[in-house]
Design a protein around this motif. Structure first.
Motif, mmCIF file in Angstrom:
data_model
loop_
_atom_site.group_PDB
_atom_site.id
_atom_site.type_symbol
_atom_site.label_atom_id
_atom_site.label_comp_id
_atom_site.label_asym_id
_atom_site.label_seq_id
_atom_site.Cartn_x
_atom_site.Cartn_y
_atom_site.Cartn_z
ATOM 1 N N HIS A 58 62.330 85.407 -1.714
ATOM 2 C CA HIS A 58 63.622 85.558 -1.040
ATOM 3 C C HIS A 58 63.668 84.543 0.098
ATOM 4 N N ILE A 59 64.618 83.634 0.036
ATOM 5 C CA ILE A 59 64.690 82.579 1.052
ATOM 6 C C ILE A 59 64.897 83.204 2.431
ATOM 7 N N ILE A 60 65.788 84.175 2.488
ATOM 8 C CA ILE A 60 65.992 84.973 3.702
ATOM 9 C C ILE A 60 65.523 86.385 3.350
ATOM 10 N N PRO A 61 64.734 87.032 4.203
ATOM 11 C CA PRO A 61 64.162 88.325 3.824
ATOM 12 C C PRO A 61 65.221 89.358 3.448
ATOM 13 N N ALA A 72 61.730 76.918 9.701
ATOM 14 C CA ALA A 72 61.170 75.816 8.900
ATOM 15 C C ALA A 72 60.999 76.244 7.437
ATOM 16 N N LYS A 73 60.527 77.458 7.239
ATOM 17 C CA LYS A 73 60.348 77.996 5.882
ATOM 18 C C LYS A 73 61.692 78.093 5.155
ATOM 19 N N ILE A 74 62.694 78.643 5.828
ATOM 20 C CA ILE A 74 64.021 78.779 5.201
ATOM 21 C C ILE A 74 64.607 77.405 4.893
ATOM 22 N N LEU A 110 66.139 75.091 -3.262
ATOM 23 C CA LEU A 110 67.164 75.771 -4.070
ATOM 24 C C LEU A 110 68.179 74.748 -4.578
ATOM 25 N N ARG A 111 68.545 73.801 -3.713
ATOM 26 C CA ARG A 111 69.482 72.749 -4.142
ATOM 27 C C ARG A 111 68.823 71.806 -5.140
#
Ligand code: ZN
Length: 286
Positions: free
Chosen positions: A18-21, A147-149, A156-157
């Motif tokens: 999950h990019i954002i939790p 930085a992780k996101i 994702l792109r």
């Protein structure tokens, strides 16, 4: 298949990143299996996402907006009564953001000595829950989370292009931000944090229904003249930025430069564009 962060074989990885939790309300922005290996996925959950989610400001935001964790629990807050006693502050209407309850929201408290729940009005308790303009400071856990996101959103792109993720893995320009997110360091990575709209803002949908924006993000390339270091239309060099907002709290990170130079450039971009967020620049004009 290789992992975006540790570059090891990730063909057997099972977790979906999950990019954002999920504890920030994200159910849809995910990376396919293997883009982030199981080890890195697990590491991020414990060492990068948890410290961010548990930080005072973000916990208060989750409490106030009633965002449940993955297990369905809205976090409580620790509060202090005017007499100095410590209390546990609870939202008495689980699932309903405080601002939707009334113009003067009430909260429930539990004291250490009693399980009796009392309802108290705003202002009775000294607690971060009611500090409307809380801006978190840039700390190492915070900027590692951003930085992780940033890198995952880019992946994702790029995942839509054949060989796109491999390009990101092999491009050493991204090694510093990759290593910072995955391994950390004693040095902070600069991150610009500000509020771009009020925390409870309701937007008007096409059908007229009001809605809240939980999170939004975009990339921004700022062209700069290499010699004079000023913003330039025909640049030799462009700095890549990632802009992320959570309930109107904007975080901006320069993906190529950990030092403050990147943020100086972002500051100049903001100045040139009347301080509008890149998330809205050129998008909402009539
Ligand atoms: Zn990995």
């Amino acid at each position: 298949m290789r992992c975006l962060f540790c570059k090891q074989d990730s063909s057997n990885s099972k977790s979906v990143e999950h990019i954002i939790p999920e504890s920030l309300g994200n159910k849809t922005a995910t990376l396919p299996k293997g883009v982030v290996c199981d080890d890195c996925n697990n590491y991020f959950a414990r060492k990068v996402e948890k410290p961010f989610l548990e930080s005072t400001e973000i916990k208060a935001l989750r409490f106030r907006e009633a965002i449940p964790s993955k297990k369905g629990v809205v976090p409580h807050l620790n509060g202090v009564l005017p007499d100095g006693s410590q209390v546990k502050v609870i939202n008495p209407f689980p699932g309903l953001p405080l601002f939707e309850q009334s113009s003067n929201p009430i909260v429930a408290i539990e004291t250490e000595h009693s399980n009796i729940t009392k309802l108290l009005q705003k202002g009775t308790i000294i607690t971060p829950a009611f500090v409307d303009e809380m801006i978190p400071k840039n700390t190492i856990p915070l900027s590692r989370f951003i930085a992780k996101i940033a890198l995952e959103s880019l992946a994702l792109r790029f995942a839509k292009i054949d060989g796109g993720v491999d390009y990101l893995i092999d491009n050493s320009d991204f090694d510093p931000i990759r290593d910072y997110a995955r391994r950390g360091s004693n040095k902070e990575w600069s991150c610009n944090i500000r509020r771009i709209y009020e925390i409870d803002k309701l937007w008007q949908g096409n059908t007229g229904d009001p809605y809240q924006t939980i999170h939004e993000s975009d990339f921004l390339l700022i062209p700069v003249d290499e010699n004079t270091d000023v913003l330039h239309d025909n640049p030799v060099i462009a700095y890549p930025f990632f802009v992320f907002a959570l309930f109107g709290l904007e975080f901006t990170i320069c993906m190529s430069d950990p030092a403050s130079k990147g943020l100086d450039i972002y500051g100049r971009w903001l100045q040139k564009h009347g301080n509008i967020s890149p998330l809205y620049y050129g998008k909402n004009e009539n």
